[in-house]
Design a protein around this motif. Structure first.
Motif, PDB file in Angstrom:
ATOM      1  N   HIS A  31      11.333  37.144  -4.897  1.00  0.00           N
ATOM      2  CA  HIS A  31      11.018  38.447  -5.494  1.00  0.00           C
ATOM      3  C   HIS A  31      10.806  39.453  -4.358  1.00  0.00           C
ATOM      4  N   PRO A  32      11.903  39.953  -3.785  1.00  0.00           N
ATOM      5  CA  PRO A  32      11.802  40.721  -2.540  1.00  0.00           C
ATOM      6  C   PRO A  32      11.600  42.216  -2.708  1.00  0.00           C
ATOM      7  N   THR A  33      11.657  42.766  -3.928  1.00  0.00           N
ATOM      8  CA  THR A  33      11.641  44.222  -4.075  1.00  0.00           C
ATOM      9  C   THR A  33      10.622  44.696  -5.094  1.00  0.00           C
ATOM     10  N   VAL A  34      10.202  45.934  -4.917  1.00  0.00           N
ATOM     11  CA  VAL A  34       9.331  46.594  -5.877  1.00  0.00           C
ATOM     12  C   VAL A  34       9.622  48.086  -5.816  1.00  0.00           C
ATOM     13  N   SER A  35       9.556  48.743  -6.955  1.00  0.00           N
ATOM     14  CA  SER A  35       9.822  50.175  -7.045  1.00  0.00           C
ATOM     15  C   SER A  35       8.511  50.956  -7.028  1.00  0.00           C
ATOM     16  N   LEU A  36       8.339  51.800  -6.004  1.00  0.00           N
ATOM     17  CA  LEU A  36       7.170  52.669  -5.981  1.00  0.00           C
ATOM     18  C   LEU A  36       7.256  53.699  -7.094  1.00  0.00           C
ATOM     19  N   SER A  37       8.466  54.115  -7.410  1.00  0.00           N
ATOM     20  CA  SER A  37       8.650  55.118  -8.460  1.00  0.00           C
ATOM     21  C   SER A  37       8.151  54.600  -9.800  1.00  0.00           C
ATOM     22  N   LYS A  38       8.449  53.348 -10.121  1.00  0.00           N
ATOM     23  CA  LYS A  38       8.024  52.779 -11.399  1.00  0.00           C
ATOM     24  C   LYS A  38       6.524  52.546 -11.440  1.00  0.00           C
ATOM     25  N   GLN A  39       5.881  52.528 -10.271  1.00  0.00           N
ATOM     26  CA  GLN A  39       4.427  52.436 -10.216  1.00  0.00           C
ATOM     27  C   GLN A  39       3.787  53.820 -10.236  1.00  0.00           C
ATOM     28  N   GLY A  40       4.605  54.864 -10.155  1.00  0.00           N
ATOM     29  CA  GLY A  40       4.069  56.220 -10.092  1.00  0.00           C
ATOM     30  C   GLY A  40       3.474  56.567  -8.747  1.00  0.00           C
ATOM     31  N   ALA A  41       3.849  55.793  -7.705  1.00  0.00           N
ATOM     32  CA  ALA A  41       3.274  55.971  -6.369  1.00  0.00           C
ATOM     33  C   ALA A  41       4.258  56.697  -5.458  1.00  0.00           C
ATOM     34  N   VAL A  42       4.645  57.910  -5.835  1.00  0.00           N
ATOM     35  CA  VAL A  42       5.679  58.629  -5.088  1.00  0.00           C
ATOM     36  C   VAL A  42       5.153  59.933  -4.495  1.00  0.00           C
ATOM     37  N   ASN A  43       3.851  60.024  -4.326  1.00  0.00           N
ATOM     38  CA  ASN A  43       3.290  61.191  -3.651  1.00  0.00           C
ATOM     39  C   ASN A  43       2.094  60.776  -2.811  1.00  0.00           C
ATOM     40  N   LEU A 142       0.598  52.744   9.911  1.00  0.00           N
ATOM     41  CA  LEU A 142       1.655  53.735   9.832  1.00  0.00           C
ATOM     42  C   LEU A 142       1.479  54.481   8.518  1.00  0.00           C
ATOM     43  N   TYR A 143       1.594  55.813   8.570  1.00  0.00           N
ATOM     44  CA  TYR A 143       1.466  56.616   7.353  1.00  0.00           C
ATOM     45  C   TYR A 143       2.814  57.271   7.037  1.00  0.00           C
ATOM     46  N   VAL A 144       3.167  57.295   5.753  1.00  0.00           N
ATOM     47  CA  VAL A 144       4.393  57.933   5.287  1.00  0.00           C
ATOM     48  C   VAL A 144       4.012  58.984   4.251  1.00  0.00           C
ATOM     49  N   ASN A 145       4.397  60.227   4.490  1.00  0.00           N
ATOM     50  CA  ASN A 145       4.070  61.322   3.585  1.00  0.00           C
ATOM     51  C   ASN A 145       5.100  61.371   2.448  1.00  0.00           C
ATOM     52  N   LEU A 146       4.744  60.795   1.309  1.00  0.00           N
ATOM     53  CA  LEU A 146       5.674  60.714   0.192  1.00  0.00           C
ATOM     54  C   LEU A 146       5.773  62.015  -0.595  1.00  0.00           C
ATOM     55  N   ASP A 147       4.992  63.025  -0.208  1.00  0.00           N
ATOM     56  CA  ASP A 147       5.210  64.354  -0.780  1.00  0.00           C
ATOM     57  C   ASP A 147       6.567  64.902  -0.336  1.00  0.00           C
ATOM     58  N   HIS A 148       7.118  64.300   0.722  1.00  0.00           N
ATOM     59  CA  HIS A 148       8.438  64.677   1.230  1.00  0.00           C
ATOM     60  C   HIS A 148       9.445  63.555   0.999  1.00  0.00           C
ATOM     61  N   ALA A 149       9.238  62.769  -0.048  1.00  0.00           N
ATOM     62  CA  ALA A 149      10.106  61.610  -0.306  1.00  0.00           C
ATOM     63  C   ALA A 149      11.563  62.010  -0.458  1.00  0.00           C
ATOM     64  N   ASP A 150      11.823  63.199  -1.018  1.00  0.00           N
ATOM     65  CA  ASP A 150      13.214  63.633  -1.205  1.00  0.00           C
ATOM     66  C   ASP A 150      13.928  63.868   0.117  1.00  0.00           C
ATOM     67  N   GLU A 151      13.147  64.055   1.198  1.00  0.00           N
ATOM     68  CA  GLU A 151      13.741  64.300   2.507  1.00  0.00           C
ATOM     69  C   GLU A 151      13.907  63.022   3.326  1.00  0.00           C
ATOM     70  N   ILE A 152      13.457  61.905   2.787  1.00  0.00           N
ATOM     71  CA  ILE A 152      13.560  60.610   3.468  1.00  0.00           C
ATOM     72  C   ILE A 152      14.651  59.781   2.803  1.00  0.00           C
ATOM     73  N   LYS A 153      15.649  59.364   3.585  1.00  0.00           N
ATOM     74  CA  LYS A 153      16.718  58.526   3.041  1.00  0.00           C
ATOM     75  C   LYS A 153      16.343  57.051   3.117  1.00  0.00           C
ATOM     76  N   ARG A 154      15.905  56.595   4.289  1.00  0.00           N
ATOM     77  CA  ARG A 154      15.509  55.199   4.437  1.00  0.00           C
ATOM     78  C   ARG A 154      14.612  55.022   5.643  1.00  0.00           C
TER      79      ARG A 154
END
Length: 246
Positions: A31-43, A142-154
Motif C-alpha cells: 500500500h504505497p500511496t495516499v492522496s492528501l487531496s482526499k484527506q483535505g490536507a492540501v493547504n 522539511l516544510y512544504v507550503n501547500l498553499d502553493h500546491a498548484d505551483e509544485i509539480k513534484r
C-alpha cells in the motif's frame, strides 16, 4: 569532512494504519500511496520529519540494550557509537534533502550541503529547518507550503549518509509526514541495504490537481546525481563538501 554531490548548474488512496498508533497511515510495498487531496490536507505547511536510532542488535544483543534503556530511558535517542565494516568506530549521520520541480519547469534541490535550505513563502516553497547531526528526537524537518500546491509539480524527499560510511543496515530511520488535517503518514526505511549511501524515501506529485504521496524507499550506492538519473530530474552535479560541526 565528507564529500557529496553538490548542485552545479497515478492516483491512489490505499493505506493501512500504522501499528504504532491508530492515528497514523503506514505506507508499505503493498500500500504505497495516499492522496492528501482526499484527506483535505492540501493547504498550510506540510511537515516532513526524519528521525532515526541505531538498531538494538548492533549493541551487544537485544536483551542487553533493552535492559539498559529500561534503566536509562532518556538514552533511547542518544547518538550511539557503532562498529563499521572497514573503518573502526563511527557515528551514523543521516541528512535529508528534497529534489523539486515546479509547474513552470524550474528544478533544483533543498539540502544542507551548500546551505541550500530553500524558502517557504517563495519558490520552491520548500524549507529545510536545519541539519541534525545525530538523529535527536526532533530529527530533521522539511516544510512544504501547500498553499502553493498548484505551483509544485513534484518533489522527491531523500536521505543520505553524511560520513560516507554505509550504515543504513544499522539504523532504524523513519520519515513522518504531518499534514494540517488527517492522520500522520509514516514511511520506515526498513529494508537492509548495507552498501547504500542514499535512499529516495517518498515522492509528492501533483497529478491533475490531486496531491499524491508515494512511498519510494529505493536505495542507491551514490548520492544526489544518481537519484537525479533514477528519477529523471536532468540537472548537472559536481562534487560538494560539507564542513564538520564542532
Amino acid at each position: 569532512m565528507g564529500f557529496f554531490d553538490g548542485l552545479m548548474g497515478g492516483r491512489a488512496a490505499q493505506f493501512q494504519s500504522g501499528s504504532a498508533s491508530s492515528n497514523a497511515i503506514e505506507l508499505t510495498k503493498r500500500h504505497p500511496t495516499v492522496s492528501l487531496s482526499k484527506q483535505g490536507a492540501v493547504n498550510g505547511n506540510l511537515r516532513v520529519n526524519l528521525s532515526w536510532r541505531m538498531r538494538t542488535s548492533d549493541f551487544g544483543g537485544r536483551s542487553r540494550q533493552s535492559g539498559r534503556l529500561l534503566r536509562h530511558p532518556s538514552k533511547l535517542f542518544k547518538p550511539e557509537i557503532v562498529q563499521a565494516h572497514t573503518q573502526g568506530v563511527v557515528n551514523v549521520d543521516l541528512d535529508m534533502g528534497c529534489l523539486y520541480e515546479l509547474a513552470d519547469g524550474s528544478r533544483g534541490v533543498v539540502q544542507p550541503l551548500g546551505n541550500l535550505l530553500g524558502d517557504l513563502n517563495d519558490p520552491p516553497y520548500v524549507k529545510l529547518s536545519g541539519d541534525d547531526r545525530f538523529g535527536s528526537p526532533s530529527g530533521e524537518t522539511l516544510y512544504v507550503n501547500l498553499d502553493h500546491a498548484d505551483e509544485i509539480k513534484r518533489l522527491l524527499v531523500f536521505v543520505y549518509i553524511y560520513d560516507q560510511t554505509p550504515a543504513f543496515d544499522r539504523t532504524h530511520a523513519v520519515v513522518t509526514l504531518y499534514p494540517t488535517t488527517g492522520p500522520r503518514i509514516e514511511i520506515a526505511l526498513d529494508e537492509r541495504a548495507p552498501e547504500a549511501r542514499s535512499c529516495a524515501v517518498l515522492s509528492l506529485e501533483n497529478v491533475k490537481g490531486e496531491l499524491v504521496v508515494r512511498r519510494e524507499v529505493r536505495f542507491v550506492y551514490g548520492f544526489q546525481a544518481e537519484l537525479d538519473r533514477l528519477y529523471g530530474w536532468g540537472m548537472q552535479w559536481g562534487r560538494g563538501y560539507k564542513t564538520a560541526k564542532g
